[in-house]
Design a protein around this motif. Structure first.
Motif, PDB file in Angstrom:
ATOM      1  N   ARG A 163       8.619  -8.599  11.187  1.00 47.51           N
ATOM      2  CA  ARG A 163       8.300  -9.827  10.621  1.00 47.51           C
ATOM      3  C   ARG A 163       6.682  -9.736  10.890  1.00 47.51           C
ATOM      4  N   ILE A 164       6.417  -9.557  11.892  1.00 48.12           N
ATOM      5  CA  ILE A 164       4.810  -9.565  12.339  1.00 48.12           C
ATOM      6  C   ILE A 164       4.136  -8.468  11.652  1.00 48.12           C
ATOM      7  N   ARG A 165       4.774  -7.368  11.584  1.00 48.89           N
ATOM      8  CA  ARG A 165       4.181  -6.228  10.839  1.00 48.89           C
ATOM      9  C   ARG A 165       3.827  -6.571   9.312  1.00 48.89           C
ATOM     10  N   ASN A 166       4.896  -7.159   8.904  1.00 48.42           N
ATOM     11  CA  ASN A 166       5.080  -7.528   7.415  1.00 48.42           C
ATOM     12  C   ASN A 166       3.941  -8.543   6.969  1.00 48.42           C
ATOM     13  N   ARG A 167       3.675  -9.553   7.967  1.00 45.40           N
ATOM     14  CA  ARG A 167       2.891 -10.600   7.582  1.00 45.40           C
ATOM     15  C   ARG A 167       1.245 -10.309   8.035  1.00 45.40           C
ATOM     16  N   GLU A 168       1.264  -9.564   9.402  1.00 48.75           N
ATOM     17  CA  GLU A 168      -0.144  -9.523   9.728  1.00 48.75           C
ATOM     18  C   GLU A 168      -0.758  -8.516   9.740  1.00 48.75           C
ATOM     19  N   ILE A 169      -0.126  -7.475   9.532  1.00 42.31           N
ATOM     20  CA  ILE A 169      -0.837  -5.926   9.425  1.00 42.31           C
ATOM     21  C   ILE A 169      -0.627  -5.437   8.177  1.00 42.31           C
ATOM     22  N   GLY A 170      -1.682  -4.678   7.716  1.00 50.66           N
ATOM     23  CA  GLY A 170      -1.492  -3.893   6.511  1.00 50.66           C
ATOM     24  C   GLY A 170      -1.766  -2.495   6.921  1.00 50.66           C
ATOM     25  N   PHE A 171      -1.024  -1.598   6.438  1.00 48.76           N
ATOM     26  CA  PHE A 171      -1.063  -0.062   6.882  1.00 48.76           C
ATOM     27  C   PHE A 171      -1.649   0.897   5.695  1.00 48.76           C
ATOM     28  N   ILE A 172      -2.770   1.493   6.015  1.00 53.64           N
ATOM     29  CA  ILE A 172      -3.116   2.581   5.376  1.00 53.64           C
ATOM     30  C   ILE A 172      -3.025   3.661   5.884  1.00 53.64           C
ATOM     31  N   LEU A 201      -3.321  -4.639   1.153  1.00 55.45           N
ATOM     32  CA  LEU A 201      -4.126  -5.889   0.774  1.00 55.45           C
ATOM     33  C   LEU A 201      -3.216  -7.054   0.661  1.00 55.45           C
ATOM     34  N   ALA A 202      -2.104  -6.781  -0.140  1.00 52.26           N
ATOM     35  CA  ALA A 202      -1.448  -7.613  -1.174  1.00 52.26           C
ATOM     36  C   ALA A 202      -0.789  -8.538  -0.238  1.00 52.26           C
ATOM     37  N   GLY A 203      -0.304  -8.619   1.059  1.00 53.16           N
ATOM     38  CA  GLY A 203       0.339  -9.579   1.772  1.00 53.16           C
ATOM     39  C   GLY A 203      -0.961 -10.252   2.686  1.00 53.16           C
ATOM     40  N   SER A 204      -2.059 -10.279   2.116  1.00 50.07           N
ATOM     41  CA  SER A 204      -3.213 -10.791   2.968  1.00 50.07           C
ATOM     42  C   SER A 204      -3.101 -10.590   4.399  1.00 50.07           C
ATOM     43  N   PRO A 205      -3.097  -9.614   4.997  1.00 50.68           N
ATOM     44  CA  PRO A 205      -2.541  -9.248   6.384  1.00 50.68           C
ATOM     45  C   PRO A 205      -3.925  -9.749   7.335  1.00 50.68           C
ATOM     46  N   ALA A 206      -3.651  -9.996   8.475  1.00 44.82           N
ATOM     47  CA  ALA A 206      -4.706 -10.460   9.414  1.00 44.82           C
ATOM     48  C   ALA A 206      -5.729  -9.423   9.742  1.00 44.82           C
ATOM     49  N   ILE A 207      -5.105  -8.173   9.870  1.00 48.21           N
ATOM     50  CA  ILE A 207      -5.786  -6.679  10.153  1.00 48.21           C
ATOM     51  C   ILE A 207      -5.313  -5.628   9.279  1.00 48.21           C
ATOM     52  N   LEU A 208      -6.334  -4.827   8.886  1.00 51.60           N
ATOM     53  CA  LEU A 208      -5.875  -3.367   8.024  1.00 51.60           C
ATOM     54  C   LEU A 208      -5.900  -2.396   9.066  1.00 51.60           C
ATOM     55  N   LEU A 209      -4.996  -1.462   9.270  1.00 50.92           N
ATOM     56  CA  LEU A 209      -4.847  -0.443  10.083  1.00 50.92           C
ATOM     57  C   LEU A 209      -5.016   0.831   9.340  1.00 50.92           C
ATOM     58  N   ALA A 210      -6.029   1.631   9.563  1.00 47.28           N
ATOM     59  CA  ALA A 210      -6.082   2.845   8.601  1.00 47.28           C
ATOM     60  C   ALA A 210      -6.169   4.029   9.518  1.00 47.28           C
ATOM     61  N   ASP A 211      -5.008   5.016   9.303  1.00 43.34           N
ATOM     62  CA  ASP A 211      -5.031   6.050  10.008  1.00 43.34           C
ATOM     63  C   ASP A 211      -5.376   7.253   9.308  1.00 43.34           C
ATOM     64  N   GLU A 212      -6.598   7.732   9.599  1.00 39.07           N
ATOM     65  CA  GLU A 212      -7.157   9.079   8.758  1.00 39.07           C
ATOM     66  C   GLU A 212      -7.087   8.761   7.398  1.00 39.07           C
ATOM     67  N   PRO A 213      -7.611   7.715   6.916  1.00 34.48           N
ATOM     68  CA  PRO A 213      -7.364   7.238   5.374  1.00 34.48           C
ATOM     69  C   PRO A 213      -8.011   8.452   4.470  1.00 34.48           C
ATOM     70  N   THR A 214      -8.780   9.119   5.075  1.00 31.88           N
ATOM     71  CA  THR A 214      -9.486  10.166   4.103  1.00 31.88           C
ATOM     72  C   THR A 214      -9.001  11.493   4.396  1.00 31.88           C
ATOM     73  N   GLY A 215      -8.020  11.684   5.221  1.00 28.54           N
ATOM     74  CA  GLY A 215      -7.729  12.961   5.816  1.00 28.54           C
ATOM     75  C   GLY A 215      -7.150  13.868   4.592  1.00 28.54           C
ATOM     76  N   ASN A 216      -6.680  13.486   3.501  1.00 28.44           N
ATOM     77  CA  ASN A 216      -6.036  14.143   2.569  1.00 28.44           C
ATOM     78  C   ASN A 216      -6.865  14.315   1.116  1.00 28.44           C
ATOM     79  N   LEU A 217      -8.090  13.647   1.357  1.00 29.08           N
ATOM     80  CA  LEU A 217      -8.962  13.361   0.086  1.00 29.08           C
ATOM     81  C   LEU A 217     -10.060  14.455   0.095  1.00 29.08           C
ATOM     82  N   ASP A 218     -10.474  14.727  -1.043  1.00 33.19           N
ATOM     83  CA  ASP A 218     -11.713  15.430  -1.289  1.00 33.19           C
ATOM     84  C   ASP A 218     -12.706  14.370  -0.997  1.00 33.19           C
TER      85      ASP A 218
END
Lengths: 807, 232
Positions: B85-94, B162-179
């Protein structure tokens, strides 16, 4: 050939490397192939085995058509008239079943056989194994008594003695000279026939000359090249000519032909074919399951296939190798299936359902082995072709990339189709089983009109040569002694007891009612019974009285009518005191003295027939010789029936040592036997349906489990995004249920179309019975949802950390 | 204790994995605080514990020991359902590999966390459209992930976060698979989000992108060995 062996060797190695997969696939196939093999072995014996006759397709049972359009066996005059006509029936042979007392052994024995016209064996194209056919003279009245024995009787009763030919044996106290022994397995009317004696038609002609006594089965051989339709046309022309010659006669009603194969197997054929169809469905479901397993395995082997393709293998070569592996799997399944079939056949033979002829000789023979081998080949291709084509369609470049993974999205089109198909097939089978079960339930609830519990029955005949007027005294002596036995509450006599069938239908005249036109005679069942019959069987007497000892031959003729007959002919009137007369030689006007409740005489699921009961003491003399004086006795007791039987044998022997007690059965057994075909059918189709549902459940479980394993990462993402365990459960179960629901809907449509073919096997239930069509699909859905629940729970417990690393 | 401005406070966090009688200390004695509106990057060599730490922050995993307060709520020992429930409301994953669901189109992917929240359809629609507009992907709502480039997929993943307006965005190597071009674009997007007030915690081993953050926490062998503050 070398390549085939190479493929086989490789396939064998792969199966050994994946014993889990091999075991599940082979066992699944074994269930399907085993059920098919067992069922085919029954059909092979009952429907397909060559009959012991020459060119049986041209051999026809011939029946008179009655005024109401129903076929019936011949009366003597009709038989002779038709035999005189030029045409397909010119060489018609006649026969009539008979039971005689065979003495000479430790105990006298009641044996079943047939009186046959001299030309019977030439017409059917059979010759004695030993000795000869009857001579023409021996079929004439007044000539000596001769007999031809069945191989079984010759072997069991006479130790296969070759010197028996020309020797006399004693039947009904008279010597019969043995002139021949038929080959093993030969029989005409049924597989209980143990002997044949000459018909000597003229001898009994005096008593059986009436047109309304139908007692002769007739057989004729169609000319070479003629088929049944052509023969029908010729016979219709003859019927028209007979009608023109004598408009009041019954020749004009025509003739009904039935092939001898139809005669011998007709009543079990629809049930057996239905069961064969059922096991076909089971096999298809098994094939779907294995195809699903192979599709999953194909995904895992994509890389191997790509390497083969990269090495230059043509697609057809890859397909061939995969099909070879499928065939190998099918053969292993076939071998295991043979083992299962062997066990199933042993069970069937032990159960020995009385309605299935020759069930004791069902076995796995060369033909069954050939069928199983062929089945394995077909099955191997059926379940192997789609996975083989799918696996061979590989994008080599994509598949060979390091770390490339197989497709993991959704179920895959083929898998979805297979799951829907097997759910649909299982639904159809279960609906069929549901209808059979309900049918059996309805039949079991039917009040037979008597209480069978605690009743032991047997047949016995009056001693040969006993004057007709002394026969009642003989039976009375036996009954008195039986009634005096400890624990016996009642003992009653009848020509035929309920659930043993047998009694003829007889036209009757009703006083005060103008005789109906000859085309629509008033017909009722003619049942001869003894005093106290209804009390003994606990059948309700609704009005009037039972027969008693005063209803002797010298007393005024009386009758008791059934409720249905009274309702038919005297609606809203009291039948007591009305008069009726059986239309037979010597038939007297009988006063109705009682009204009895309706009794199911053939089986619980056979319609009630209007019936007239006559005291057996008042049966016209002309009827007695046909009955051979054989009567059934029903003894109701409170004690052990096994002990009672030996006491009954003793008291019968006290009255006359030469009279055998035969056909001993409890009345419960008779009721059970009367529904044995329905029960046999229900048990087998029920077993196959449960097997199908289990296989479908395993199939959908496998697909869902595979799907979950392929979707681990997706499920991990969902959980990472906040999906609760219940959401994941709902997702997976919902997807399984959606597939199953589609299958159930398809199954419902299929069942709606297919259950009509089993209409003739149902009783008291419509082939589209609403409750069955509602409850069974719900059961299937419940079961399938249950099968989806385990993988769904596994999905709900996916660790998102691990799942997200699943790249 | 945490004050009103603290988004994450971890004290003496330990994570031990047990495999075949072998104890592996993935994290030892982690003390960390992230304030609301802060942009923090976590850096370190492979095997240093970056992803494990991010999983603990994101409630994908539980610590073996220590205390963790997220947005004023102790979360170290919550059960699975509460964590979800907290993951869903407070955290946004990338995620590095976008982790979009192949069978769902762009709109459905972004909508997914909102459906788990039990949000009414109309509100979901508004939020999804706003999120997609924010990342410039509102013209691709009907497309499936396989029909998008890597950069576009990551933008959709950002929209989903972003859609859920989370309290924090967590990004794990968000550019790792990008040029590099797409990587820059995604990093610009994160920087813009941060400027608009978003709290971001990003794992990266690329120093160029770590410099986008206000502060970088350096991990080595499961311990915080250094913290650097970027002066922008």
């Amino acid at each position: 050939m070398d390549r085939v062996f190479q493929d086989l060797r490789y396939g064998w190695r792969l199966l050994r490397k994946n014993p889990g997969f091999a075991a599940v696939a082979a066992l699944t196939l074994a269930l399907g192939i085993g059920a098919n093999t067992a069922m085919f072995s029954v059909i092979n014996v009952v429907l397909l085995r060559p009959l012991p006759f020459k060119d049986p397709d041209h051999l026809m049972f011939v029946y008179q058509t009655m005024a109401n359009g129903n076929p019936n066996v011949f009366s003597t005059p009709a038989y002779l008239e038709w035999k005189q006509q030029q045409g397909p029936l010119a060489d018609m042979a006649a026969l009539s079943p008979v039971q005689l007392n065979l003495s000479g052994g430790a105990l006298p024995e009641r044996v079943t056989g047939a009186r046959v016209s001299q030309n019977l064996f030439p017409v059917v194209g059979a010759e004695p194994l030993l000795g000869r056919n009857f001579a023409v003279d021996e079929d004439r009245p007044g000539s000596g008594r001769t007999i031809i024995l069945s191989h079984a009787l010759w072997k069991t009763r006479f130790d296969s003695r070759a010197d028996l030919l020309g020797s006399p044996i004693t039947l009904n106290g008279a010597p019969y000279t043995v002139v021949g022994v038929m080959p093993p397995g030969f029989h005409v009317l049924n597989d209980n026939e143990l002997f044949w004696v000459p018909l000597q038609l003229e001898t009994v002609n005096a008593q059986t000359s009436a047109r309304n006594i139908h007692w002769l089965y007739a057989l004729a051989r169609l000319p070479q090249g003629a088929d049944q339709a052509q023969a029908d046309a010729v016979l219709k022309a003859i019927a028209a000519r007979l009608k023109a010659q004598d408009p009041t006669g019954d020749g004009g009603f025509g003739i009904f032909l039935q092939s001898i194969r139809e005669f011998l197997t007709g009543n079990v054929k629809p049930a057996l074919l239905l069961l064969m169809g059922s096991v076909g469905f089971v096999l298809l479901i098994a094939c779907s399951n294995v195809a699903n397993l192979l599709l999953a395995r194909g995904t895992a082997r994509q890389r191997e296939m790509s390497i083969r393709t990269a090495m230059g293998a043509m697609r057809i070569r890859v397909v061939r190798q995969l099909l070879t592996e499928s065939l190998l799997l099918a053969l292993i399944g076939g071998v295991l299936g043979l083992g299962l079939a062997y066990g199933a056949i042993a069970v069937l033979r032990a159960l020995r359902p009385p309605s299935i002829p020759q069930i004791a000789s069902v076995a796995i023979d060369g033909q069954v082995l050939g069928y199983t081998l062929l089945l394995c080949m077909v099955v191997g291709v059926v379940f192997g072709i789609v996975p083989a084509l799918e696996a061979s369609r590989t994008d080599v470049n994509e598949a060979l990339k390091e770390g490339a993974r197989g497709a993991s999205r959704g179920f895959g089109k083929h898998r979805m189709v297979l799951v829907v198909t097997e759910t649909a097939l299982a639904s159809i089978l279960l609906i069929g089983a549901g209808l059979s079960l309900k049918s059996l339930w309805v039949a079991a609830k039917v009040d037979p009109g008597f209480d069978p519990s605690g009743v032991l029955t047997f047949r016995m005949a009056a001693p040969t040569g006993l004057p007709v007027e002394q026969i009642p005294l003989f039976y009375q002596q036996v009954l008195d002694k039986v009634r005096a036995l400890p624990g016996v509450q009642s003992a009653v006599l009848a020509r035929n007891l309920p659930m043993s069938g047998g009694d003829p239908s007889m036209p009757i005249a009703i006083e005060g009612t103008p005789p109906p036109p000859s085309q629509t005679p008033v017909v009722s069942r003619f049942r001869s019974i003894g005093p106290g019959y209804f009390h003994g069987l606990q059948t309700a007497m609704l009005r009037g009285r039972e027969f008693d000892e005063n209803d002797s031959k010298a007393a005024p003729s009386v009758a008791i009518v059934s409720q249905s007959l009274a309702h038919l002919y005297w609606p809203n009137e009291d039948p007591i005191g009305k008069r009726l007369k059986p239309e037979m030689p010597g038939g007297q006007w009988c006063t109705v003295v009682g009204l009895a409740a309706d009794v199911r005489h053939w089986a619980a699921d056979v319609d009630i027939e209007p019936t007239v009961y006559y005291p057996y003491t008042q049966v016209p003399d002309s009827y007695l010789p046909l009955l051979e004086g054989s009567m059934s006795i029903a003894v109701r007791s409170s004690g052990s029936q096994a002990g009672l039987l030996s006491e009954i044998r003793s008291v019968v022997a006290e009255v006359n040592k030469g009279v055998p007690v035969s056909d001993v059965k409890t009345m419960d057994e008779m009721v059970e036997d009367s529904g044995s075909l329905r029960r046999f059918d229900m048990w087998l189709i029920g077993t196959f349906a449960v097997l199908a549902l289990a296989l479908a459940g395993i199939g959908i479980y496998g697909v869902m489990a595979y799907s979950v394993s392929q979707r681990t990462r997706e499920i991990g993402i969902r959980i990472a995004l906040g999906a609760q365990q219940e959401s994941v459960l709902r997702l997976i179960v919902g997807q399984g249920a959606k597939l199953a629901g589609t299958g159930v809907v398809v199954g419902l449509l299929g069942a709606f179309a297919l259950t009509r073919v089993m209409a003739s096997l149902l009783y008291g239930v419509s082939p589209t019975d609403c409750w069955t069509f509602v409850i069974v699909p719900l059961l299937v859905l419940f079961f399938i949802v249950l099968a989806c629940y385990v993988p769904a729970r596994r999905a709900a417990r996916v660790d998102p950390i691990i799942a997200l690393r699943y790249e | 204790m945490t004050d009103a401005g603290t988004m994450i406070r971890m004290e003496n966090i330990t994570k031990v994995f047990y495999t075949d009688e072998v104890e592996t200390h993935a994290l030892s004695g982690i003390h960390m605080e992230i304030r609301k509106g802060e942009y923090v990057s976590i850096a370190g060599p492979s095997g240093s514990g970056k992803s494990t730490l991010l999983a603990l922050i994101g409630l994908l995993d539980s610590p073996s020991d220590g205390s963790y307060v997220l947005n004023s709520q102790p979360v170290a020992s919550l059960n699975i359902s509460e964590r979800s429930r907290i993951r869903n409301r407070e955290i946004g994953f990338i995620f590095q590999s976008f982790n979009l669901i192949g069978d769902l189109n762009v709109y459905e992917n972004v909508e997914l966390p909102l459906t788990y929240r039990g949000m009414p359809a109309a509100e979901r629609k508004t939020r999804v459209q706003q999120a997609l507009e924010r990342v410039g992907m509102n013209h691709r709502t009907k497309h499936y992930p396989s029909q998008l480039s890597g950069g576009q997929q990551q933008r959709v993943a950002v929209a989903r976060a972003l859609a859920g307006s989370p309290a924090i965005l967590l990004a794990d190597e968000p550019t790792g698979n990008l040029d590099s071009r797409n990587a820059e674009a995604v990093m610009d997007l994160l920087r813009d989000l941060h400027r608009e007030g978003a709290t971001i915690c990003m794992v990266t081993h690329d120093p160029r992108f770590a410099r986008h953050a206000d502060r970088t926490i350096h991990l080595f062998d499961g311990r915080v060995v250094e913290e650097t503050v970027e002066v922008n």
